[in-house]
Design an enzyme around this catalytic site. Structure first.
Site: not given
Ligand code: APR
Length: 231
Positions: A105, A171-172
């Site tokens: 990204h 990541t979610s």
């Molecule tokens: N350690 C591991 N995981 C964690 C922690 C932690 N300390 N804290 C939170 N999480 C997890 C959450 O449970 C969730 O599953 O990290 C994940 C974050 O999810 P998102 O906020 O959706 O982030 P991500 O999956 O990276 O988003 C993907 O969305 O907005 C766009 O382009 C942006 O790259 C990003 C994409």
């Protein structure tokens, strides 16, 4: 030959460094609707706001440091070939010392021409309206916004088709096409998924080889790496 581990990371791997995740905060990203700051339409509507938003994110990189999870992934390279494919736009994997990092990204510390997407520059300071590329067009953050193509996707697919093991961290698994990548790992590849609040998306539900480690990255990744170094 060393085994090849492919690591897919999201915002959660940087959470313990002090960078907020996206979906843990009511759909707002640092107080903003993602439509405002992470779409081409948002940029067209209010470019100053979008530039300022990413300027703040870029400046924040100077305040944060890699955490235990980033460093554990570096230690893994003593025994394995490790490729990191990250959705994150921070530079914490590189600063920890990982040798192969693919950013799906984009990257905060780069900017690109609004007209020629291959005109990319390293950029550490604030980016302003009026800052131009070599051909005279406005520069914008080198970030893949919602609705835009993911130029590094093919590279990432090539990497994961050669995985002996996959580790997914923080990541979610909601944002496609990034979330579909795990489906390109060879059948029966072991998959570990470290996340305190994991979401098994369609691709993960199709696999019989997923082991969920329901922990924060610092603890979960360190323990997993210790185990993989002993095997
Ligand atoms: N350690 C591991 N995981 C964690 C922690 C932690 N300390 N804290 C939170 N999480 C997890 C959450 O449970 C969730 O599953 O990290 C994940 C974050 O999810 P998102 O906020 O959706 O982030 P991500 O999956 O990276 O988003 C993907 O969305 O907005 C766009 O382009 C942006 O790259 C990003 C994409």
């Amino acid at each position: 030959m060393k085994k090849h581990i492919v690591v897919l990371t999201g915002a959660g791997v940087s959470q313990e460094s002090g960078i907020n995740t996206f979906r843990d905060s009511d759909g707002l990203w640092e107080g903003h609707d993602v439509q405002e700051v992470a779409t081409p339409q948002g940029f067209a509507k209010n470019p100053e706001l979008v530039q300022e938003f990413y300027n703040q994110r870029r400046a924040q990189l100077k305040e944060v440091k890699p955490n235990k999870a980033h460093f554990a992934l570096v230690a893994l390279e003593e025994k394995y070939d490790v490729s990191i494919i990250t959705q994150n736009v921070d530079d914490l994997h590189e600063r920890a010392g990982s040798s192969e990092v693919v950013h799906l990204h984009g990257q905060l510390r780069k900017v690109r021409s609004t007209q020629y997407e291959d005109l990319i520059y390293d950029w550490d300071k604030d980016l302003k309206m009026g800052d131009k590329c070599a051909k005279g067009y406005q520069l914008r953050p080198h970030i893949v916004w919602f609705g835009e193509a993911v130029p590094m996707l093919d590279t990432a697919v090539d990497i994961i088709t050669q995985a002996d093991m996959v580790i997914i961290i923080g990541t979610s698994m909601q944002v496609y096409p990034a979330a579909s990548l795990v489906g390109f790992a060879p059948a029966r590849t072991p998959i570990y998924y470290v996340d305190p609040n994991p979401t098994l998306n369609y691709e993960l539900q199709q696999s019989n080889n997923v082991e969920v480690i329901q922990e924060k990255a610092g603890k979960g990744v360190s323990e997993l790496v210790t185990q993989l170094m002993e095997n």
